[in-house]
Design an enzyme around this catalytic site. Structure first.
Site, PDB file in Angstrom:
ATOM      1  N   ASP A   1      -5.892   0.492   4.209  1.00  0.00           N
ATOM      2  CA  ASP A   1      -6.118   1.403   3.084  1.00  0.00           C
ATOM      3  C   ASP A   1      -6.891   2.631   3.583  1.00  0.00           C
ATOM      4  O   ASP A   1      -7.851   2.512   4.355  1.00  0.00           O
ATOM      5  CB  ASP A   1      -6.919   0.690   1.982  1.00  0.00           C
ATOM      6  CG  ASP A   1      -6.814   1.408   0.646  1.00  0.00           C
ATOM      7  OD1 ASP A   1      -6.243   0.830  -0.296  1.00  0.00           O
ATOM      8  OD2 ASP A   1      -7.312   2.547   0.539  1.00  0.00           O
TER       9      ASP A   1
ATOM     10  N   HIS B   1       1.853  -3.153  -4.242  1.00  0.00           N
ATOM     11  CA  HIS B   1       1.055  -3.386  -3.031  1.00  0.00           C
ATOM     12  C   HIS B   1       0.030  -4.471  -3.310  1.00  0.00           C
ATOM     13  O   HIS B   1      -0.555  -4.523  -4.397  1.00  0.00           O
ATOM     14  CB  HIS B   1       0.384  -2.104  -2.540  1.00  0.00           C
ATOM     15  CG  HIS B   1      -0.336  -1.336  -3.603  1.00  0.00           C
ATOM     16  ND1 HIS B   1       0.316  -0.520  -4.511  1.00  0.00           N
ATOM     17  CD2 HIS B   1      -1.648  -1.248  -3.918  1.00  0.00           C
ATOM     18  CE1 HIS B   1      -0.568   0.020  -5.326  1.00  0.00           C
ATOM     19  NE2 HIS B   1      -1.775  -0.407  -5.000  1.00  0.00           N
TER      20      HIS B   1
ATOM     21  N   GLY C   1      -5.448  -0.322 -13.480  1.00  0.00           N
ATOM     22  CA  GLY C   1      -6.040   0.484 -12.415  1.00  0.00           C
ATOM     23  C   GLY C   1      -5.064   0.857 -11.315  1.00  0.00           C
ATOM     24  O   GLY C   1      -5.476   1.336 -10.257  1.00  0.00           O
ATOM     25  N   GLN C   2      -3.770   0.671 -11.553  1.00  0.00           N
ATOM     26  CA  GLN C   2      -2.798   1.015 -10.508  1.00  0.00           C
ATOM     27  C   GLN C   2      -2.641   2.525 -10.419  1.00  0.00           C
ATOM     28  O   GLN C   2      -2.440   3.196 -11.443  1.00  0.00           O
ATOM     29  CB  GLN C   2      -1.440   0.356 -10.808  1.00  0.00           C
ATOM     30  CG  GLN C   2      -0.430   0.554  -9.691  1.00  0.00           C
ATOM     31  CD  GLN C   2       0.863  -0.227  -9.917  1.00  0.00           C
ATOM     32  OE1 GLN C   2       1.035  -0.879 -10.949  1.00  0.00           O
ATOM     33  NE2 GLN C   2       1.765  -0.154  -8.953  1.00  0.00           N
TER      34      GLN C   2
HETATM   35  P1  AMP Z   1      -4.072   1.113  -6.570  1.00  0.00           P
HETATM   36  O1  AMP Z   1      -2.725   1.671  -6.955  1.00  0.00           O
HETATM   37  O2  AMP Z   1      -5.133   1.346  -7.588  1.00  0.00           O
HETATM   38  O3  AMP Z   1      -3.996  -0.337  -6.170  1.00  0.00           O
HETATM   39  O4  AMP Z   1      -4.608   1.891  -5.329  1.00  0.00           O
HETATM   40  C1  AMP Z   1      -3.797   2.484  -4.361  1.00  0.00           C
HETATM   41  C2  AMP Z   1      -4.488   2.374  -3.044  1.00  0.00           C
HETATM   42  O5  AMP Z   1      -3.707   3.045  -2.090  1.00  0.00           O
HETATM   43  C3  AMP Z   1      -5.897   2.962  -2.982  1.00  0.00           C
HETATM   44  O6  AMP Z   1      -6.804   1.964  -2.533  1.00  0.00           O
HETATM   45  C4  AMP Z   1      -5.760   4.114  -1.980  1.00  0.00           C
HETATM   46  O7  AMP Z   1      -6.902   4.258  -1.181  1.00  0.00           O
HETATM   47  C5  AMP Z   1      -4.557   3.689  -1.188  1.00  0.00           C
HETATM   48  N1  AMP Z   1      -3.794   4.794  -0.603  1.00  0.00           N
HETATM   49  C6  AMP Z   1      -3.288   5.871  -1.261  1.00  0.00           C
HETATM   50  N2  AMP Z   1      -2.624   6.667  -0.406  1.00  0.00           N
HETATM   51  C7  AMP Z   1      -2.694   6.074   0.807  1.00  0.00           C
HETATM   52  C8  AMP Z   1      -2.201   6.401   2.108  1.00  0.00           C
HETATM   53  N3  AMP Z   1      -1.497   7.511   2.326  1.00  0.00           N
HETATM   54  N4  AMP Z   1      -2.484   5.567   3.133  1.00  0.00           N
HETATM   55  C9  AMP Z   1      -3.205   4.430   2.916  1.00  0.00           C
HETATM   56  N5  AMP Z   1      -3.681   4.061   1.726  1.00  0.00           N
HETATM   57  C10 AMP Z   1      -3.440   4.870   0.686  1.00  0.00           C
END
Ligand code: AMP
Ligand code: ZN
Length: 109
Positions: free
Chosen positions: A30, A99, A92-93
């Protein structure tokens, strides 16, 4: 999905800190870790969230879950870890490509 950041990461079109890849699954650190070890496992084929999954996703979901303890152990989390799947706006997505977050504190050597 041409405008999906995680599809681009899975395809190698956007750089990431990759930790695992096979034909159907991709895992990477992440970019904003909330723990000393924090990575995500995704299906390469786009599906927006856990709520969008159907029977056709059963196999890849099972393989992602079986990868969780293996990749966690490879990153020092053999004493335990947390797993989260933020789902939907109220869950919170933020990135709408399914993922599985895996995070925790590595055991001291
Ligand atoms: P969530 O959709 O709330 O589960 O969070 C999305 C996650 O993706 C967050 O923890 C971000 O830090 C992570 N994230 C977003 N863009 C990237 C990226 N380009 N590379 C790695 N992690 C990412
Ligand atoms: Zn996608």
């Amino acid at each position: 999905m041409s405008d999906c950041i995680f599809c681009k990461i899975a395809a190698g079109d956007v750089p990431s800190k990759k930790i695992y890849e096979d034909d159907d699954v991709f895992a990477f650190h992440d970019i904003r870790p909330i723990a000393p070890v924090h990575f995500m496992i995704i299906p390469k084929r786009h599906v927006a969230s856990l709520a969008e999954c159907g029977p056709e996703h059963q196999d890849v979901l099972g393989r992602i879950m079986l990868l969780v303890p293996r990749l966690a152990a490879e990153h020092g989390l053999e004493q335990g870890f947390k797993v989260g799947v933020n789902t939907g706006p109220a869950g919170g997505q933020e990135v709408f490509h399914l993922h599985v977050h895996v995070f925790g504190h590595p055991a001291r050597a």
